[in-house]
Write a protein that holds these residues in place. Structure first.
Motif, mmCIF file in Angstrom:
data_model
loop_
_atom_site.group_PDB
_atom_site.id
_atom_site.type_symbol
_atom_site.label_atom_id
_atom_site.label_comp_id
_atom_site.label_asym_id
_atom_site.label_seq_id
_atom_site.Cartn_x
_atom_site.Cartn_y
_atom_site.Cartn_z
ATOM 1 N N LEU A 12 0.800 -1.216 0.000
ATOM 2 C CA LEU A 12 0.000 0.000 0.000
ATOM 3 C C LEU A 12 0.841 1.277 0.000
ATOM 4 C CD1 LEU A 12 -2.878 1.085 -0.062
ATOM 5 C CD2 LEU A 12 -2.916 0.904 2.430
ATOM 6 N N PRO A 13 1.928 1.378 0.787
ATOM 7 C CA PRO A 13 2.727 2.618 0.739
ATOM 8 C C PRO A 13 3.310 2.902 -0.655
ATOM 9 C CG PRO A 13 3.258 1.382 2.711
ATOM 10 C CD PRO A 13 2.389 0.487 1.862
ATOM 11 N N LEU A 14 3.654 1.868 -1.385
ATOM 12 C CA LEU A 14 4.169 2.063 -2.741
ATOM 13 C C LEU A 14 3.066 2.575 -3.660
ATOM 14 C CD1 LEU A 14 6.473 1.885 -4.756
ATOM 15 C CD2 LEU A 14 5.930 -0.543 -5.049
ATOM 16 N N ILE A 15 1.889 2.006 -3.536
ATOM 17 C CA ILE A 15 0.744 2.462 -4.334
ATOM 18 C C ILE A 15 0.454 3.927 -4.023
ATOM 19 C CG2 ILE A 15 -1.732 2.150 -4.731
ATOM 20 C CD1 ILE A 15 -1.234 -0.864 -3.992
ATOM 21 N N GLN A 16 0.489 4.285 -2.746
ATOM 22 C CA GLN A 16 0.247 5.676 -2.350
ATOM 23 C C GLN A 16 1.314 6.606 -2.918
ATOM 24 O OE1 GLN A 16 0.048 4.841 1.852
ATOM 25 N NE2 GLN A 16 -2.187 4.935 1.849
ATOM 26 N N THR A 17 2.543 6.126 -2.990
ATOM 27 C CA THR A 17 3.621 6.926 -3.587
ATOM 28 C C THR A 17 3.344 7.174 -5.060
ATOM 29 O OG1 THR A 17 5.246 6.107 -2.011
ATOM 30 C CG2 THR A 17 6.099 7.012 -4.086
ATOM 31 N N GLY A 43 -3.747 -3.022 -14.126
ATOM 32 C CA GLY A 43 -4.423 -3.170 -15.417
ATOM 33 C C GLY A 43 -5.163 -1.914 -15.835
ATOM 34 N N SER A 44 -5.575 -1.097 -14.857
ATOM 35 C CA SER A 44 -6.246 0.177 -15.146
ATOM 36 C C SER A 44 -6.246 1.035 -13.889
ATOM 37 C CB SER A 44 -7.684 -0.056 -15.608
ATOM 38 O OG SER A 44 -8.491 -0.490 -14.525
ATOM 39 N N LEU A 45 -6.450 2.320 -14.087
ATOM 40 C CA LEU A 45 -6.542 3.214 -12.937
ATOM 41 C C LEU A 45 -7.820 2.942 -12.147
ATOM 42 C CD1 LEU A 45 -5.287 6.584 -14.472
ATOM 43 C CD2 LEU A 45 -4.043 4.996 -13.002
ATOM 44 N N ALA A 46 -8.874 2.521 -12.829
ATOM 45 C CA ALA A 46 -10.128 2.209 -12.140
ATOM 46 C C ALA A 46 -9.940 1.049 -11.169
ATOM 47 C CB ALA A 46 -11.218 1.891 -13.158
ATOM 48 N N LYS A 47 -9.202 0.025 -11.576
ATOM 49 C CA LYS A 47 -8.958 -1.117 -10.686
ATOM 50 C C LYS A 47 -8.060 -0.713 -9.510
ATOM 51 C CE LYS A 47 -9.766 -5.026 -13.716
ATOM 52 N NZ LYS A 47 -11.131 -5.259 -13.307
ATOM 53 N N ALA A 48 -7.100 0.165 -9.751
ATOM 54 C CA ALA A 48 -6.262 0.666 -8.662
ATOM 55 C C ALA A 48 -7.113 1.428 -7.659
ATOM 56 C CB ALA A 48 -5.156 1.565 -9.220
ATOM 57 N N ASN A 49 -8.029 2.247 -8.152
ATOM 58 C CA ASN A 49 -8.918 3.003 -7.273
ATOM 59 C C ASN A 49 -9.817 2.063 -6.476
ATOM 60 O OD1 ASN A 49 -10.064 5.558 -6.358
ATOM 61 N ND2 ASN A 49 -11.882 4.857 -7.429
ATOM 62 N N GLU A 50 -10.344 1.056 -7.125
ATOM 63 C CA GLU A 50 -11.198 0.075 -6.444
ATOM 64 C C GLU A 50 -10.425 -0.626 -5.327
ATOM 65 O OE1 GLU A 50 -13.123 -4.190 -7.655
ATOM 66 O OE2 GLU A 50 -13.309 -2.569 -9.103
ATOM 67 N N TYR A 51 -9.186 -0.993 -5.602
ATOM 68 C CA TYR A 51 -8.342 -1.640 -4.599
ATOM 69 C C TYR A 51 -8.150 -0.724 -3.388
ATOM 70 C CZ TYR A 51 -4.182 -3.732 -2.468
ATOM 71 O OH TYR A 51 -3.286 -4.276 -1.588
ATOM 72 N N LEU A 52 -7.847 0.551 -3.650
ATOM 73 C CA LEU A 52 -7.634 1.493 -2.560
ATOM 74 C C LEU A 52 -8.897 1.703 -1.733
ATOM 75 C CD1 LEU A 52 -5.398 4.147 -4.307
ATOM 76 C CD2 LEU A 52 -4.761 2.619 -2.436
ATOM 77 N N VAL A 53 -10.028 1.821 -2.392
ATOM 78 C CA VAL A 53 -11.297 2.000 -1.667
ATOM 79 C C VAL A 53 -11.526 0.804 -0.748
ATOM 80 C CG1 VAL A 53 -13.802 2.037 -1.956
ATOM 81 C CG2 VAL A 53 -12.362 3.529 -3.357
ATOM 82 N N ASN A 54 -11.280 -0.391 -1.251
ATOM 83 C CA ASN A 54 -11.513 -1.605 -0.461
ATOM 84 C C ASN A 54 -10.516 -1.748 0.672
ATOM 85 O OD1 ASN A 54 -13.720 -2.374 -1.994
ATOM 86 N ND2 ASN A 54 -12.475 -3.562 -3.415
ATOM 87 N N HIS A 55 -9.313 -1.221 0.509
ATOM 88 C CA HIS A 55 -8.279 -1.396 1.535
ATOM 89 C C HIS A 55 -8.155 -0.214 2.484
ATOM 90 C CE1 HIS A 55 -7.237 -4.800 -0.951
ATOM 91 N NE2 HIS A 55 -6.599 -5.275 0.113
ATOM 92 N N ASN A 56 -8.914 0.834 2.267
ATOM 93 C CA ASN A 56 -8.885 1.972 3.181
ATOM 94 C C ASN A 56 -10.090 1.987 4.106
ATOM 95 O OD1 ASN A 56 -6.420 3.136 2.523
ATOM 96 N ND2 ASN A 56 -7.278 4.256 0.814
ATOM 97 N N GLN A 57 -10.884 0.928 4.065
ATOM 98 C CA GLN A 57 -12.011 0.825 4.989
ATOM 99 C C GLN A 57 -11.506 0.301 6.311
ATOM 100 O OE1 GLN A 57 -14.814 -1.711 3.007
ATOM 101 N NE2 GLN A 57 -15.327 -0.182 1.472
#
Length: 58
Positions: A12-17, A43-57
């Motif tokens: 997650l810290p790398l993704i946030q970077t 694979g897409s920015l939408a999937k990255a956003n979905e991952y972040l939404v799911n992991h920031n809960q």
């Protein structure tokens, strides 16, 4: 590994970077690199956003 429910994503810290690079950096080359890294990993920015939404809960 495509479509695998157990896909391994970067820490997650790398993704946030990468998101910081893409949104806050004033350098267009750095912005592009951040975007490219996210797309390469998810694979897409939408999937990255979905991952972040799911992991920031929580």
């Amino acid at each position: 590994m495509q479509g695998s429910p157990n896909a391994q994503y970067p820490p997650l810290p790398l993704i946030q970077t990468w998101i910081w690079m893409m949104t806050q950096s004033g350098d267009s080359d750095i912005q592009q690199k951040g975007q490219n890294n996210l797309i390469a990993s998810f694979g897409s920015l939408a999937k990255a956003n979905e991952y972040l939404v799911n992991h920031n809960q929580g």
